[in-house]
Design a protein around this motif. Sequence first.
Motif, PDB file in Angstrom:
ATOM      1  N   GLY A 108      -6.654   5.867  -0.505  1.00  0.00           N
ATOM      2  CA  GLY A 108      -5.749   4.754  -0.245  1.00  0.00           C
ATOM      3  C   GLY A 108      -5.195   4.138  -1.523  1.00  0.00           C
ATOM      4  N   ASP A 149       0.862  -1.186   0.000  1.00  0.00           N
ATOM      5  CA  ASP A 149       0.000   0.000   0.000  1.00  0.00           C
ATOM      6  C   ASP A 149       0.894   1.231   0.000  1.00  0.00           C
ATOM      7  OD1 ASP A 149       0.869   0.375   2.648  1.00  0.00           O
ATOM      8  OD2 ASP A 149      -0.951  -0.489   3.520  1.00  0.00           O
ATOM      9  N   GLU A 160      -5.674   3.783   4.401  1.00  0.00           N
ATOM     10  CA  GLU A 160      -5.729   2.326   4.337  1.00  0.00           C
ATOM     11  C   GLU A 160      -6.359   1.845   3.022  1.00  0.00           C
ATOM     12  OE1 GLU A 160      -4.475   0.284   6.532  1.00  0.00           O
ATOM     13  OE2 GLU A 160      -3.880   1.835   7.955  1.00  0.00           O
ATOM     14  N   ARG A 184     -10.430  -2.198   5.157  1.00  0.00           N
ATOM     15  CA  ARG A 184     -10.588  -0.927   5.889  1.00  0.00           C
ATOM     16  C   ARG A 184     -10.243   0.261   4.997  1.00  0.00           C
ATOM     17  NH1 ARG A 184      -7.048  -0.872  10.854  1.00  0.00           N
ATOM     18  NH2 ARG A 184      -5.544  -1.901   9.476  1.00  0.00           N
ATOM     19  N   ASP A 236       2.183   8.417   7.088  1.00  0.00           N
ATOM     20  CA  ASP A 236       1.036   7.515   7.201  1.00  0.00           C
ATOM     21  C   ASP A 236       0.126   7.780   6.016  1.00  0.00           C
ATOM     22  OD1 ASP A 236      -0.581   5.540   8.482  1.00  0.00           O
ATOM     23  OD2 ASP A 236      -1.888   7.123   9.230  1.00  0.00           O
TER      24      ASP A 236
END
Length: 213
Positions: free
Chosen positions: A126, A85, A117, A121, A114
């Motif tokens: 994302g 990811d 997601e 989730r 960060d």
Amino acid sequence: MGGIRGGSGLLVGVLALGALGFVAAQQLGPLTPALEGILSTPLGEPNDAAEPGAGAAGGAPASSGGGIPASPGNAVSMTVEHVHDGDTLFLRTNQPNAFVATTDTVKVRLVGIDTPEVGDRAECFGDEATRQLRTLLPDGSVTWITADSDPVDQYGRSLFYLWTEDGRFVNYELVAAGAAESLMIEPNDAYYPLLLAAEDAAAAAGAGMWGAC
């Protein structure tokens, strides 16, 4: 008249300094190169006798331009196996190094950032963040890695800063594009001020998730 008197005074001063210099040379020997450099440097010009790098923070990474750090001298190369990811990927090396003690594939979490997601989730942006990282580091590409104070997290993932083979700071690129937020978990804070500033700029410009979400 004032100019003539001023010139005479200056001449007397120069002669006096010359005499003092002659006496000093007789008593102390030749001037040191550093002192000669200072005396021979015209007023208002920098003194090149100053020690290179004086005043700079020791050990600070070099800059690749615009204040963005280039990969440090202790960075080592690894090969990208797969991007999971936007902030997680798998790397491998053919030879153990200071950061990775195995030739097995290791799971890496980009430190200091960060991203939203994906999967069960899934969060807004994302998938876009994942594509951004895959564009920067496609499978099979080489990345240069280094760690911060704590190189492994509680889940056993290696925590790395990454650079592309052509010198782009991956953690920063993702934040600057609005694909990631800055994240500081002590003691890993080497680039946090830079990443926070990049996040603020991206948010103000509505870049990436800041404009889409």
